[in-house]
Design a protein around this motif. Structure first.
Motif, short mmCIF file in Angstrom:
data_model
loop_
_atom_site.label_atom_id
_atom_site.label_comp_id
_atom_site.label_asym_id
_atom_site.label_seq_id
_atom_site.Cartn_x
_atom_site.Cartn_y
_atom_site.Cartn_z
N TYR A 6 33.49 5.60 -39.16
CA TYR A 6 33.51 6.81 -38.33
C TYR A 6 34.38 6.60 -37.10
O TYR A 6 35.17 7.46 -36.72
N SER A 7 34.24 5.43 -36.45
CA SER A 7 35.00 5.16 -35.22
C SER A 7 36.50 5.19 -35.47
O SER A 7 37.26 5.81 -34.71
N VAL A 8 36.94 4.54 -36.55
CA VAL A 8 38.37 4.50 -36.86
C VAL A 8 38.89 5.90 -37.18
O VAL A 8 39.93 6.33 -36.67
N MET A 9 38.14 6.64 -38.00
CA MET A 9 38.56 7.98 -38.40
C MET A 9 38.59 8.92 -37.20
O MET A 9 39.54 9.71 -37.04
N TYR A 10 37.58 8.84 -36.33
CA TYR A 10 37.54 9.74 -35.18
C TYR A 10 38.74 9.52 -34.27
O TYR A 10 39.35 10.49 -33.79
N ASP A 54 34.81 19.86 -32.82
CA ASP A 54 35.21 20.08 -34.21
C ASP A 54 35.89 18.86 -34.81
O ASP A 54 35.77 18.60 -36.01
N VAL A 55 36.60 18.08 -33.99
CA VAL A 55 37.18 16.82 -34.48
C VAL A 55 36.06 15.87 -34.89
O VAL A 55 36.13 15.21 -35.94
N ALA A 56 34.98 15.82 -34.09
CA ALA A 56 33.86 14.93 -34.42
C ALA A 56 33.13 15.40 -35.67
O ALA A 56 32.74 14.58 -36.52
N ILE A 57 32.94 16.71 -35.82
CA ILE A 57 32.28 17.23 -37.03
C ILE A 57 33.14 16.98 -38.26
O ILE A 57 32.64 16.58 -39.32
N ALA A 58 34.45 17.20 -38.12
CA ALA A 58 35.37 16.92 -39.24
C ALA A 58 35.33 15.44 -39.60
O ALA A 58 35.33 15.09 -40.80
N THR A 59 35.30 14.57 -38.60
CA THR A 59 35.22 13.13 -38.87
C THR A 59 33.97 12.81 -39.67
O THR A 59 34.01 12.05 -40.65
N TYR A 60 32.86 13.38 -39.25
CA TYR A 60 31.59 13.13 -39.94
C TYR A 60 31.69 13.54 -41.42
O TYR A 60 31.32 12.78 -42.32
N LEU A 61 32.20 14.75 -41.66
CA LEU A 61 32.30 15.23 -43.03
C LEU A 61 33.27 14.41 -43.86
O LEU A 61 32.99 14.08 -45.03
N LEU A 62 34.39 14.04 -43.29
CA LEU A 62 35.39 13.27 -44.04
C LEU A 62 34.85 11.90 -44.44
O LEU A 62 35.08 11.43 -45.56
N VAL A 63 34.13 11.24 -43.52
CA VAL A 63 33.55 9.94 -43.85
C VAL A 63 32.42 10.11 -44.87
O VAL A 63 32.30 9.33 -45.81
N LEU A 123 24.69 14.06 -34.76
CA LEU A 123 26.12 13.88 -34.56
C LEU A 123 26.42 13.43 -33.13
O LEU A 123 25.60 13.57 -32.23
N ARG A 124 27.61 12.89 -32.95
CA ARG A 124 28.10 12.54 -31.61
C ARG A 124 29.08 13.61 -31.17
O ARG A 124 30.29 13.50 -31.36
N ILE A 125 28.52 14.68 -30.61
CA ILE A 125 29.34 15.80 -30.16
C ILE A 125 28.88 16.21 -28.77
O ILE A 125 27.73 15.97 -28.39
N PRO A 126 29.77 16.86 -27.99
CA PRO A 126 29.40 17.29 -26.63
C PRO A 126 28.55 18.54 -26.65
O PRO A 126 28.96 19.61 -26.22
#
Length: 628
Positions: A210-214, A241-250, A399-402
């Motif tokens: 997740y860290s690398v992808m984000y 939305d970048v964080a949510i996309a990262t979550y889904l992609l991983v 999730l890790r989102i603001p």
């Protein structure tokens, strides 16, 4: 033993020493909650060891430092006889995952030794390269421990070689950071007994991936912040939305690896809003589209590869997606409870991801049923119940989102056999009907013969009300100006009349007025006025907060705003004398106090950010926004 810092626990600490170990576990497993330059950590399974066995892991047989390290590990305050002595030490290794990898192939790790006998934990850092070669960072060996002096407990930090401490600002912070940031957090965690209602963040994913992808997606799409055409906060929405996309992609990459598949999953985002999540997922190679009742301005910026459709979604036979792998509900509001139902009915292999926000039932607002949980937790449990009734094995994650609404639900597999599909369909239909009966207040409306009078699901959407295509403004901003001014003046006059008697009429003391509760303010207004305000979101409180120039609303009470206090705080914060407004600075609104307060504005015209009379007005020259 070189003690660097210590901090005392306030009052009686009934949670110690057990609370200390709970706090240590948070720091070991979730270092990112304090060290913001980390994404997380991975910890190996702990095992119980004795001192000699532990030193065998840490030092070479001919090491000249073995005695010094052993002394550091075992010396200190007398062991307590009140704590568990069954095992001396617990041994584990944690691997740090930085947000930005500036170390190449070198991995930073720490041996974590918990000495329950002496209430201390020792951290022994080491680095491991791509070839498996290990180098120990003895200069950064350190300990956290608690000790008791009479009735007082204290937490202290010890360092093996503080004069040689190495800091890189990421994995190895500077020593003062421990005193300023870490120790106070540990003290708070050790003394508070509350536990979270939800799971820890990213519990379903490998954090390092997740860290690398984000970081990759953040660098790739951060330019969206500069060109954001919507009125919403660009940084919040883009990075969320970048964080949510990262979550889904991983999540999807792990699913493909688990199933031995190479084709990327397809998706439909129901209630896609600004469409940025759809744009990112499509750009990363996943076929899909977004649907929303209202087109946004930013849609035209994405290009033809991002498929976005403007139409109202009504649950029923017309909105099933049999060829889609995943349905997404990202803050999908009134569609949220329907998404597990739609996914279950679309096909056996359709899965879903929802991130609930606003509280909706199938046919209206969600009504609370109990007060032992927070409203948010109760709603998450409700959507989980919907998912299970739909036939899904449901997983929860954070999730890790603001955002304060960070809990997502994932349905990847079914809780029934394929041969039971007809029975599962009847259960879904009956569950939806039961919720409709609750909304309508008729508890006797359940029918067991769902399949007798109609085809299951044929009219499930009957009674569902999608949102209007044109968004209605209901934040009091569209109310008539005369109406707003009348309410403001009435409330202000009452507040000014509540001044302490000694200050009334004094020409040297500016009248700040008294205070009223929001309920007392409502009692000042006529019934017709209250009825009009009830149609607005937040009612009278929203109107008062909108008029922030005049009022300050805190803790459910209403005060007159004193702009002198704000001016003094800003000057104090900057530690410099506040400069007067620059000549020609924009003053687009008249000062209410200058015009309406019996003693005028407490600030001079050059200090006030509002205009003192028509000659002081300096309106903006920017063109007005078009109103569609």
């Amino acid at each position: 033993m070189p003690k660097l810092f210590d901090i005392k626990f306030a009052g009686e600490c009934k949670t110690l020493p057990e609370g200390f170990w709970s706090a240590v576990d948070v720091w070991v497993k979730k270092p990112h909650v304090v060290n913001k330059r980390l994404c997380g950590a991975k910890e190996t399974e702990s095992k119980d060891v004795g001192p000699d066995e532990a030193l065998g892991f840490l030092l070479a047989p001919d090491s000249t430092d073995s005695n010094d390290v052993f002394t550091f590990l075992t010396s200190g305050c007398s062991p307590s006889l009140t704590h568990d002595q069954e095992h001396l030490w617990s041994f584990s290794v944690r691997t740090f995952i930085p947000k930005v990898n500036s170390y190449g192939s070198t991995v930073h790790k720490e041996v974590v030794l918990k000495d329950f006998y002496r209430h201390r934990v020792t951290f022994i850092p080491f680095e491991e390269d791509a070839d498996g070669q290990v180098s120990q960072k003895q200069s950064n060996i350190h300990q956290l421990q608690i000790h008791q002096d009479g009735e007082e407990w204290a937490l202290q930090l010890n360092a093996f070689r503080p004069d040689e401490w190495f800091s890189d600002g990421v994995v190895y912070p500077k020593l003062p950071w421990f005193s300023r940031d870490l120790l106070p957090k540990l003290v708070r965690w050790a003394t508070e007994s509350k536990t979270s209602e939800f799971k820890s963040t990213l519990s379903l994913l490998p954090v390092e991936k997740y860290s690398v992808m984000y970081q990759q997606l953040k660098d790739k799409y951060k330019q969206m912040v500069k060109v954001w055409p919507e009125v919403t906060d660009p940084e919040k929405f883009v990075y969320e939305d970048v964080a949510i996309a990262t979550y889904l992609l991983v999540l999807w990459a792990e699913e493909r690896a688990e199933n031995g598949q190479t084709a990327k999953q397809s998706f439909v985002d129901l209630g896609c809003g600004n469409g940025l999540l759809v744009h990112i997922l499509c750009s990363e190679g996943h076929p899909g589209k977004g649907i929303d009742v209202r087109k946004r301005k930013i849609w035209d910026m994405y290009g033809p590869q991002t498929l976005l459709e403007e139409q109202a979604i009504t649950p029923g036979e017309c909105f099933l997606f049999p060829g889609t792998d995943w349905l997404i509900g990202n803050h999908s509001d009134e569609l949220t409870p329907w998404i597990p139902i739609i996914a279950a009915r679309s096909s056996r292999c359709c899965r879903f991801f929802v991130l609930p926000c606003c509280f909706f039932d199938f046919f209206g607002k969600y009504q609370r049923r109990q007060c032992k949980k927070s409203q948010y937790k109760e709603y998450i449990d409700f959507i989980t119940e919907v998912s299970q009734a739909s036939g899904f094995n449901t997983e929860e994650d954070c999730l890790r989102i603001p955002s304060t609404k960070r809990v997502c639900l994932v349905g990847k597999s079914r809780n029934y056999q394929p041969s039971d599909e007809a029975q599962a369909e009847r259960r879904r239909a009956k569950y939806v009907q039961s919720r409709q009966s609750r909304v309508q207040g008729s508890n006797d409306g359940l029918r067991d013969d769902i399949d007798a009078g109609r085809t299951p699901g044929s009219d499930w959407g009957s009674g569902f009300q999608p949102r209007d295509r044109i968004e209605t403004v209901r934040n009091c901003a569209a109310l008539p100006r005369d109406f707003i001014d009348g309410v403001v003046l009435r409330v202000a006059n009452v507040l000014l009349g509540l001044t302490v008697d000694g200050d009334k009429g004094s020409p040297t003391v500016w009248n700040q007025g008294g205070s009223l509760s929001v309920r007392e303010v409502a009692e000042l207004l006529e019934q017709e006025t209250l009825q009009l305000l009830k149609k607005e979101c937040g009612g009278i409180q929203t109107l008062l907060k909108n008029n922030y120039q005049v009022f300050r609303v805190e803790g459910g009470r209403v005060y007159m705003r004193d702009w002198r206090a704000l001016t003094e705080r800003k000057a104090s914060r900057a530690n410099v004398k506040r400069k007067p407004l620059a000549l020609g600075a924009l003053k687009t609104r008249p000062c209410w106090f200058h015009a309406r307060h019996p003693q005028g504005c407490p600030l001079q015209a050059e200090q006030c950010i509002f205009a003192h009379g028509p000659d002081d007005l300096r309106p903006s020259t920017r063109p007005l926004k078009k109103i569609n």
